[in-house]
Design an enzyme around this catalytic site. Structure first.
Site, short mmCIF file in Angstrom:
data_model
loop_
_atom_site.label_atom_id
_atom_site.label_comp_id
_atom_site.label_asym_id
_atom_site.label_seq_id
_atom_site.Cartn_x
_atom_site.Cartn_y
_atom_site.Cartn_z
N LYS A 13 0.81 -1.21 0.00
CA LYS A 13 0.00 0.00 0.00
C LYS A 13 0.85 1.27 0.00
O LYS A 13 0.49 2.24 -0.64
CB LYS A 13 -1.03 0.01 1.13
CG LYS A 13 -0.47 -0.12 2.53
CD LYS A 13 -1.63 -0.28 3.51
CE LYS A 13 -1.19 -0.31 4.96
NZ LYS A 13 0.08 -0.96 5.30
N ARG A 88 -6.60 2.77 11.26
CA ARG A 88 -6.22 1.37 11.47
C ARG A 88 -7.11 0.70 12.52
O ARG A 88 -6.92 -0.47 12.80
CB ARG A 88 -4.78 1.31 11.94
CG ARG A 88 -3.81 0.70 10.93
CD ARG A 88 -2.47 0.75 11.60
NE ARG A 88 -1.41 0.00 11.03
CZ ARG A 88 -0.48 0.49 10.23
NH1 ARG A 88 -0.55 1.70 9.78
NH2 ARG A 88 0.54 -0.27 9.86
N ARG A 134 12.34 -6.79 3.24
CA ARG A 134 12.33 -5.32 3.25
C ARG A 134 13.38 -4.76 4.22
O ARG A 134 13.95 -3.70 3.97
CB ARG A 134 10.93 -4.86 3.66
CG ARG A 134 10.64 -3.43 3.43
CD ARG A 134 9.15 -3.16 3.52
NE ARG A 134 8.66 -3.23 4.89
CZ ARG A 134 7.44 -2.84 5.26
NH1 ARG A 134 6.58 -2.42 4.37
NH2 ARG A 134 7.06 -2.92 6.52
N ARG A 136 13.24 -3.42 7.31
CA ARG A 136 13.04 -2.25 8.17
C ARG A 136 13.24 -2.68 9.61
O ARG A 136 13.19 -3.86 9.93
CB ARG A 136 11.59 -1.77 7.95
CG ARG A 136 11.42 -0.29 8.11
CD ARG A 136 10.04 0.12 7.62
NE ARG A 136 8.99 -0.34 8.52
CZ ARG A 136 7.69 -0.21 8.26
NH1 ARG A 136 7.31 0.33 7.12
NH2 ARG A 136 6.80 -0.63 9.12
N ARG A 147 2.42 -8.07 13.93
CA ARG A 147 1.75 -7.02 13.14
C ARG A 147 0.62 -7.60 12.30
O ARG A 147 -0.42 -6.97 12.13
CB ARG A 147 2.76 -6.28 12.27
CG ARG A 147 3.43 -5.22 13.12
CD ARG A 147 4.59 -4.47 12.55
NE ARG A 147 4.64 -4.23 11.16
CZ ARG A 147 5.73 -4.42 10.41
NH1 ARG A 147 6.82 -4.90 10.95
NH2 ARG A 147 5.72 -4.11 9.15
P1 AMP Z 1 3.42 1.36 8.74
O1 AMP Z 1 4.58 2.10 8.17
O2 AMP Z 1 2.08 1.88 8.23
O3 AMP Z 1 3.55 -0.13 8.61
O4 AMP Z 1 3.41 1.66 10.32
C1 AMP Z 1 4.48 1.28 11.15
C2 AMP Z 1 4.03 1.25 12.60
O5 AMP Z 1 3.58 2.55 13.00
C3 AMP Z 1 2.86 0.33 12.89
O6 AMP Z 1 3.26 -1.02 13.10
C4 AMP Z 1 2.28 0.96 14.14
O7 AMP Z 1 3.05 0.64 15.28
C5 AMP Z 1 2.47 2.45 13.88
N1 AMP Z 1 1.28 3.04 13.20
C6 AMP Z 1 1.24 3.59 11.95
N2 AMP Z 1 0.00 4.04 11.67
C7 AMP Z 1 -0.76 3.76 12.75
C8 AMP Z 1 -2.14 3.94 13.07
N3 AMP Z 1 -2.98 4.50 12.21
N4 AMP Z 1 -2.56 3.53 14.31
C9 AMP Z 1 -1.72 2.99 15.20
N5 AMP Z 1 -0.43 2.76 14.95
C10 AMP Z 1 0.07 3.14 13.74
#
Ligand code: AMP
Length: 192
Positions: A13, A88, A134, A136, A147
């Site tokens: 995404k 989320r 990836r 990260r 996750r």
């Molecule tokens: P992402 O880059 O979208 O995979 O986000 C990385 C991490 O940031 C996630 O595993 C969460 O710990 C946190 N995170 C990002 N967006 C949200 C959200 N909308 N609500 C809660 N935690 C978030």
């Protein structure tokens, strides 16, 4: 164009959101990117968020609501946006409806305005392989599994939330990136 990109971690995404935002000249708003920048800058928010992120847990709703409220107030967010990784949880989605209602969508709430929620569907085994490659910081196997579990429990209910309102666009994300982009373009353009 007001788009929400959903899908499990590793579904692509972020990549698709970035590409399409550049194409349509609207901001790509990734809450994960915003949080990672706060962690690097060691802001109070970053310090609070880091432990959750490292453990593969969601950062508490209230922090995300503050982040998104501030970001949606920026002048570049008036013409449209692609949200990547927000909302989320159902609580975040409900909050976002109220926010949209407050900020000049002609008094419409999220329920009535032209948002589209895009879900990229990808099987778990493909996700794990993609995430492991990836590299990260939060992409180790234990965190990845957590996750995915958090996604199924807390984020997947949003598919029904948006589908009930006929705002859902479901796309098979288990294909070449270019094919997914083409399908998204076709499904979403003419929507602005
Ligand atoms: P992402 O880059 O979208 O995979 O986000 C990385 C991490 O940031 C996630 O595993 C969460 O710990 C946190 N995170 C990002 N967006 C949200 C959200 N909308 N609500 C809660 N935690 C978030």
């Amino acid at each position: 164009m007001q788009l929400i990109f959903m899908g499990p971690p590793g579904a692509g995404k972020g990549t698709q959101a970035q590409l399409l935002a550049a194409l349509w000249k609207i901001p790509h708003i990734s809450t994960g990117d915003i949080l990672r920048a706060c962690v690097v800058a060691k802001t109070a928010l970053g310090l609070q968020a880091k432990a959750y992120m490292d453990a593969g847990e969601l950062v508490p709703d209230q922090l995300l609501m503050d982040i998104i409220q501030e970001r949606m107030d920026q002048p570049d967010a008036t013409a449209g946006w692609i949200l990547d990784g927000f909302p989320r949880t159902v609580a975040q989605a409900a909050f976002f409806d109220t926010l949209l209602c407050d900020i000049g969508t002609g008094g419409k709430s999220g329920k009535d305005c032209d948002i589209r929620a895009v879900n990229l569907d990808v099987p778990d085994n493909v996700l794990v392989t993609r995430l492991l490659s990836r590299g990260r910081q939060d992409d180790n196997e234990e965190t990845i599994r957590r996750r995915l579990q958090v996604y199924r429990e807390q984020t997947e209910p949003l598919i029904e939330f948006y589908s009930d309102r006929e705002q859902l666009v479901a796309v098979d994300g288990d294909r070449d990136m270019e094919l997914v982009t083409a399908e998204l373009q076709q499904a979403l353009s003419g929507d602005s």
